[in-house]
Design a protein around this motif. Sequence first.
Motif, short mmCIF file in Angstrom:
data_model
loop_
_atom_site.label_atom_id
_atom_site.label_comp_id
_atom_site.label_asym_id
_atom_site.label_seq_id
_atom_site.Cartn_x
_atom_site.Cartn_y
_atom_site.Cartn_z
N SER A 33 -15.99 -29.77 6.08
CA SER A 33 -16.11 -29.09 7.37
C SER A 33 -14.74 -28.68 7.90
CB SER A 33 -16.78 -30.02 8.39
OG SER A 33 -16.75 -29.44 9.67
N SER A 35 -14.47 -28.06 11.12
CA SER A 35 -14.60 -28.37 12.54
C SER A 35 -13.46 -29.28 13.01
CB SER A 35 -15.94 -29.06 12.81
OG SER A 35 -16.01 -29.44 14.17
N THR A 39 -18.13 -34.83 12.92
CA THR A 39 -19.56 -34.98 13.13
C THR A 39 -20.28 -35.21 11.81
OG1 THR A 39 -20.09 -32.63 12.83
CG2 THR A 39 -19.48 -33.34 15.06
N THR A 41 -23.80 -34.11 9.49
CA THR A 41 -24.31 -32.78 9.14
C THR A 41 -25.20 -32.17 10.22
OG1 THR A 41 -26.12 -33.80 7.90
CG2 THR A 41 -24.16 -33.18 6.64
N ASN A 43 -24.28 -32.26 13.36
CA ASN A 43 -23.30 -32.06 14.44
C ASN A 43 -23.30 -33.17 15.49
OD1 ASN A 43 -22.05 -29.76 13.43
ND2 ASN A 43 -23.63 -28.45 14.28
N ALA A 45 -21.66 -36.26 17.08
CA ALA A 45 -20.33 -36.85 17.16
C ALA A 45 -20.41 -38.35 17.43
CB ALA A 45 -19.52 -36.18 18.26
N LYS A 70 -23.68 -31.10 24.62
CA LYS A 70 -22.82 -30.48 23.62
C LYS A 70 -21.44 -30.24 24.21
CE LYS A 70 -26.36 -28.14 20.93
NZ LYS A 70 -26.25 -28.80 19.66
N GLY A 73 -18.84 -27.76 20.22
CA GLY A 73 -19.69 -27.58 19.05
C GLY A 73 -20.34 -28.84 18.52
N ALA A 74 -20.13 -29.96 19.19
CA ALA A 74 -20.70 -31.23 18.75
C ALA A 74 -21.68 -31.75 19.80
CB ALA A 74 -19.60 -32.26 18.52
N THR A 75 -22.63 -32.55 19.34
CA THR A 75 -23.58 -33.19 20.24
C THR A 75 -23.17 -34.64 20.45
OG1 THR A 75 -25.36 -31.76 19.47
CG2 THR A 75 -26.00 -33.81 20.58
#
Length: 164
Positions: A33, A35, A39, A41, A43, A45, A70, A73-75
């Motif tokens: 990744s 990113s 994270t 797969t 997303n 965190a 979020k 870009g991460a949850t």
Amino acid sequence: MSYKAARAIIGAVSLMIAAPVLTTQAHAIVPTSTSAVNTDTANLALRGYDPVAYFSAGKPTLGEARYSAKFNGATYHFASAANLKMFKASPAAYAPQYGGFCAMGVALEKKLDGDPMVWKIVDKKLYLNVNPDVFTAWSRDIPGNLVKAEENWPEIKNKTPDSL
């Protein structure tokens, strides 16, 4: 030997001690990744741990999917609606530094998995490390390691862990 020379030698030895520990550890959760946030797969965190709980409860606390937000870009998951509300009001204040990658790894120009159980708050910021041994090495010179990490992060944050 001067104090400055002795300090430089001690710093180099600390890094040499940490380096073998780092090379035997797994890379980030998704090693391919690009990113800047560590994270899985899906997303997620912090492996589902609540970033606010480190500050409010003083310990890692698993969050629940029903309380999620979020950021970058991460949850993130939260243990309560109150923690979710606090995060939404100021996400950068609670999200882990270096996207949740290992702080010592970043100081050594690596993106290693940050373990949510191996953490420390420094100057109101959350830092993770890959394991307790690396945390011990990082703790020997937190200010110096943070200076190195801050210098390295802009260069490595969008690279894949496998490329470092």
